[in-house]
Design a protein around this motif. Structure first.
Motif, PDB file in Angstrom:
ATOM      1  N   ALA A 146      41.150  19.005  48.002  1.00  0.00           N
ATOM      2  CA  ALA A 146      41.948  18.260  47.027  1.00  0.00           C
ATOM      3  C   ALA A 146      42.677  19.204  46.094  1.00  0.00           C
ATOM      4  O   ALA A 146      42.094  20.154  45.570  1.00  0.00           O
ATOM      5  N   VAL A 147      43.961  18.935  45.904  1.00  0.00           N
ATOM      6  CA  VAL A 147      44.764  19.675  44.932  1.00  0.00           C
ATOM      7  C   VAL A 147      45.131  18.699  43.809  1.00  0.00           C
ATOM      8  O   VAL A 147      45.729  17.657  44.064  1.00  0.00           O
ATOM      9  N   ASP A 148      44.733  19.029  42.590  1.00  0.00           N
ATOM     10  CA  ASP A 148      45.034  18.184  41.430  1.00  0.00           C
ATOM     11  C   ASP A 148      46.077  18.868  40.566  1.00  0.00           C
ATOM     12  O   ASP A 148      45.854  19.968  40.057  1.00  0.00           O
ATOM     13  N   VAL A 149      47.218  18.199  40.398  1.00  0.00           N
ATOM     14  CA  VAL A 149      48.305  18.769  39.615  1.00  0.00           C
ATOM     15  C   VAL A 149      48.508  17.896  38.378  1.00  0.00           C
ATOM     16  O   VAL A 149      48.890  16.733  38.480  1.00  0.00           O
ATOM     17  N   ALA A 150      48.231  18.482  37.218  1.00  0.00           N
ATOM     18  CA  ALA A 150      48.257  17.705  35.973  1.00  0.00           C
ATOM     19  C   ALA A 150      49.374  18.186  35.058  1.00  0.00           C
ATOM     20  O   ALA A 150      49.578  19.388  34.889  1.00  0.00           O
ATOM     21  N   ASP A 151      50.088  17.210  34.463  1.00  0.00           N
ATOM     22  CA  ASP A 151      51.079  17.570  33.444  1.00  0.00           C
ATOM     23  C   ASP A 151      50.521  17.211  32.060  1.00  0.00           C
ATOM     24  O   ASP A 151      49.429  16.663  31.941  1.00  0.00           O
ATOM     25  N   HIS A 152      51.275  17.542  31.017  1.00  0.00           N
ATOM     26  CA  HIS A 152      50.842  17.233  29.652  1.00  0.00           C
ATOM     27  C   HIS A 152      51.753  16.183  29.037  1.00  0.00           C
ATOM     28  O   HIS A 152      51.987  16.161  27.832  1.00  0.00           O
ATOM     29  N   VAL A 153      52.304  15.316  29.875  1.00  0.00           N
ATOM     30  CA  VAL A 153      53.242  14.305  29.393  1.00  0.00           C
ATOM     31  C   VAL A 153      52.676  12.899  29.601  1.00  0.00           C
ATOM     32  O   VAL A 153      52.659  12.078  28.686  1.00  0.00           O
ATOM     33  N   VAL A 181      47.793  10.630  48.713  1.00  0.00           N
ATOM     34  CA  VAL A 181      48.331  11.044  47.414  1.00  0.00           C
ATOM     35  C   VAL A 181      47.980   9.946  46.410  1.00  0.00           C
ATOM     36  O   VAL A 181      48.329   8.787  46.617  1.00  0.00           O
ATOM     37  N   THR A 182      47.276  10.316  45.370  1.00  0.00           N
ATOM     38  CA  THR A 182      46.949   9.330  44.334  1.00  0.00           C
ATOM     39  C   THR A 182      47.354   9.883  42.974  1.00  0.00           C
ATOM     40  O   THR A 182      47.399  11.101  42.771  1.00  0.00           O
ATOM     41  N   ILE A 183      47.673   8.971  42.062  1.00  0.00           N
ATOM     42  CA  ILE A 183      48.079   9.378  40.716  1.00  0.00           C
ATOM     43  C   ILE A 183      47.138   8.727  39.703  1.00  0.00           C
ATOM     44  O   ILE A 183      46.858   7.530  39.784  1.00  0.00           O
ATOM     45  N   ASP A 184      46.646   9.540  38.821  1.00  0.00           N
ATOM     46  CA  ASP A 184      45.738   9.068  37.777  1.00  0.00           C
ATOM     47  C   ASP A 184      46.421   9.341  36.433  1.00  0.00           C
ATOM     48  O   ASP A 184      46.979  10.420  36.237  1.00  0.00           O
ATOM     49  N   ARG A 185      46.383   8.356  35.546  1.00  0.00           N
ATOM     50  CA  ARG A 185      47.094   8.549  34.278  1.00  0.00           C
ATOM     51  C   ARG A 185      46.209   8.164  33.109  1.00  0.00           C
ATOM     52  O   ARG A 185      45.619   7.083  33.097  1.00  0.00           O
ATOM     53  N   SER A 220      49.256  12.943  33.248  1.00  0.00           N
ATOM     54  CA  SER A 220      49.249  12.348  34.586  1.00  0.00           C
ATOM     55  C   SER A 220      48.781  13.412  35.565  1.00  0.00           C
ATOM     56  O   SER A 220      49.159  14.576  35.462  1.00  0.00           O
ATOM     57  N   THR A 221      47.933  12.994  36.521  1.00  0.00           N
ATOM     58  CA  THR A 221      47.433  13.931  37.528  1.00  0.00           C
ATOM     59  C   THR A 221      47.729  13.383  38.918  1.00  0.00           C
ATOM     60  O   THR A 221      47.379  12.246  39.238  1.00  0.00           O
ATOM     61  N   ILE A 222      48.403  14.202  39.706  1.00  0.00           N
ATOM     62  CA  ILE A 222      48.632  13.858  41.110  1.00  0.00           C
ATOM     63  C   ILE A 222      47.544  14.536  41.936  1.00  0.00           C
ATOM     64  O   ILE A 222      47.319  15.744  41.779  1.00  0.00           O
ATOM     65  N   ARG A 223      46.851  13.778  42.788  1.00  0.00           N
ATOM     66  CA  ARG A 223      45.867  14.384  43.690  1.00  0.00           C
ATOM     67  C   ARG A 223      46.390  14.334  45.125  1.00  0.00           C
ATOM     68  O   ARG A 223      46.702  13.269  45.652  1.00  0.00           O
ATOM     69  N   LEU A 224      46.489  15.508  45.726  1.00  0.00           N
ATOM     70  CA  LEU A 224      46.879  15.635  47.135  1.00  0.00           C
ATOM     71  C   LEU A 224      45.620  15.919  47.938  1.00  0.00           C
ATOM     72  O   LEU A 224      44.923  16.886  47.645  1.00  0.00           O
ATOM     73  N   GLU A 281      60.009  20.394  36.167  1.00  0.00           N
ATOM     74  CA  GLU A 281      61.300  19.727  35.997  1.00  0.00           C
ATOM     75  C   GLU A 281      61.192  18.450  35.160  1.00  0.00           C
ATOM     76  O   GLU A 281      62.062  18.160  34.353  1.00  0.00           O
ATOM     77  N   HIS A 282      60.147  17.664  35.387  1.00  0.00           N
ATOM     78  CA  HIS A 282      60.062  16.351  34.744  1.00  0.00           C
ATOM     79  C   HIS A 282      58.814  16.174  33.881  1.00  0.00           C
ATOM     80  O   HIS A 282      58.722  15.210  33.135  1.00  0.00           O
ATOM     81  N   GLY A 283      57.830  17.046  34.054  1.00  0.00           N
ATOM     82  CA  GLY A 283      56.534  16.813  33.424  1.00  0.00           C
ATOM     83  C   GLY A 283      56.273  17.688  32.214  1.00  0.00           C
ATOM     84  O   GLY A 283      55.132  18.074  31.959  1.00  0.00           O
ATOM     85  N   GLY A 284      57.335  18.015  31.486  1.00  0.00           N
ATOM     86  CA  GLY A 284      57.155  18.755  30.257  1.00  0.00           C
ATOM     87  C   GLY A 284      57.156  20.265  30.417  1.00  0.00           C
ATOM     88  O   GLY A 284      57.075  20.988  29.430  1.00  0.00           O
ATOM     89  N   GLY A 285      57.217  20.744  31.658  1.00  0.00           N
ATOM     90  CA  GLY A 285      57.351  22.175  31.887  1.00  0.00           C
ATOM     91  C   GLY A 285      56.063  22.973  31.897  1.00  0.00           C
ATOM     92  O   GLY A 285      56.082  24.179  32.113  1.00  0.00           O
ATOM     93  N   ALA A 286      54.937  22.320  31.634  1.00  0.00           N
ATOM     94  CA  ALA A 286      53.659  23.038  31.667  1.00  0.00           C
ATOM     95  C   ALA A 286      52.574  22.118  32.198  1.00  0.00           C
ATOM     96  O   ALA A 286      52.607  20.903  32.007  1.00  0.00           O
ATOM     97  N   GLY A 287      51.609  22.717  32.871  1.00  0.00           N
ATOM     98  CA  GLY A 287      50.510  21.933  33.426  1.00  0.00           C
ATOM     99  C   GLY A 287      49.536  22.840  34.137  1.00  0.00           C
ATOM    100  O   GLY A 287      49.622  24.067  34.018  1.00  0.00           O
ATOM    101  N   THR A 288      48.621  22.227  34.860  1.00  0.00           N
ATOM    102  CA  THR A 288      47.651  23.032  35.607  1.00  0.00           C
ATOM    103  C   THR A 288      47.534  22.511  37.028  1.00  0.00           C
ATOM    104  O   THR A 288      47.744  21.331  37.301  1.00  0.00           O
ATOM    105  N   LEU A 289      47.191  23.417  37.926  1.00  0.00           N
ATOM    106  CA  LEU A 289      46.914  23.055  39.309  1.00  0.00           C
ATOM    107  C   LEU A 289      45.490  23.489  39.612  1.00  0.00           C
ATOM    108  O   LEU A 289      45.141  24.653  39.403  1.00  0.00           O
TER     109      LEU A 289
END
Lengths: 145, 124
Positions: A69-76, A109-113, A118-122, A51-59
């Motif tokens: 740990a789940v790392d969710v990365a966008d390309h924005v 929950v941490t965010i690395d940029r 940007s990568t959200i780690r759960l 919805e907000h992170g450019g529409g593509a990424g990886t988990l």
């Protein structure tokens, strides 16, 4: 426990993504309501990317030293560290609501940029005793979603 | 895309102004808008009360919640409400966290939901 890291692209096949996360987390020892919580949180992180992170990424998911740990990365790379609200946002539609929900559901929950990503780690503890709350026999909520 | 949530009308001993439907599947970002359209299409002019049997709903994310709230608004505009029955543990968890348990009438079973609607409202 060190488990192999797995990674999947984030697409609109959210059902398959949830099934992959659930299968991995269950094998890593996460059960019951805490397994549900991680699946809900990871799904929220994925829809944030759509919805907000450019529409593509990886988990990516990994387990090391009793932490799943789940790392969710966008390309924005717009999402910044510290963006997880402490208090529940009033609007249900904004990105802050999903981030708040992740904070409520996960141990950390941490965010690395970095530029362009940007990568959200759960994170969820899977060590002994960590899932006392709501622990249930494996399979209680293991139905594919 | 996640398979569309299947909406099935349920025959129950209810008054004409009550619509009872079962929702089966997983409600998420990719199919939530579709469900709203399906609910709107299923509603007749006479329906003021909506009962949702969620025993077959495995998952609901924040987008699904938004859609359920828009359905609630639709029913409120008809001076009615939405009653939900048989939520699983995962749905109960997210409904509680997001404060939805106070926005809807929740029932443990479909029979209980139908009884609650019957007690609350009388046909016009």
């Amino acid at each position: 426990m060190v488990d192999h890291r797995r990674q999947w692209p984030i697409t609109d096949d959210l059902a398959a993504l949830r099934e992959n996360i659930q299968r991995y987390a269950l094998r890593a020892g996460l059960t019951g309501s805490r397994l549900d919580d991680l699946v809900i949180a990871a799904n929220e992180a994925a829809i944030n990317v759509l919805e907000h992170g450019g529409g593509a990424g990886t988990l990516a998911i990994s387990c090391d030293g009793g932490v799943l740990a789940v790392d969710v990365a966008d390309h924005v790379g717009v999402l910044r560290p510290g963006a997880v609200p402490d208090e529940r946002p009033t609007g249900r539609g904004d990105r802050g609501f999903g981030l708040w929900l992740m904070g409520e559901l996960c141990d950390a929950v941490t965010i690395d940029r970095v530029p362009g990503q940007s990568t959200i780690r759960l994170s969820m503890q899977v060590g002994d005793g960590a899932d006392d709350e709501g622990a249930a026999p494996v399979g209680r909520s293991a139905r594919p979603v | 895309m996640t398979a569309a949530v299947v909406l099935t009308p349920v025959s129950a001993p209810v008054a004409d102004h009550v619509l009872v439907v079962a929702l089966d599947g997983a409600l998420d970002y990719t199919n939530a808008e579709r469900l709203r359209q399906d609910v709107e299409a299923a509603l007749g002019e006479e329906h003021r009360e909506l009962v949702l049997d969620l025993s077959g709903m495995d998952f609901c994310d924040s987008t699904g919640i938004r859609i359920l709230l828009s359905v609630r608004k639709l029913m409120q505009e008809r001076d009615g409400a939405v009653t939900m029955a048989s939520l699983n543990a995962r749905l109960t968890r997210i409904f509680k966290l997001t404060g939805l348990t106070s926005a809807f009438t929740l029932a443990a079973s479909l029979a209980e939901a139908v009884a609650a609607v019957g007690a609350r409202s009388t046909p016009r």
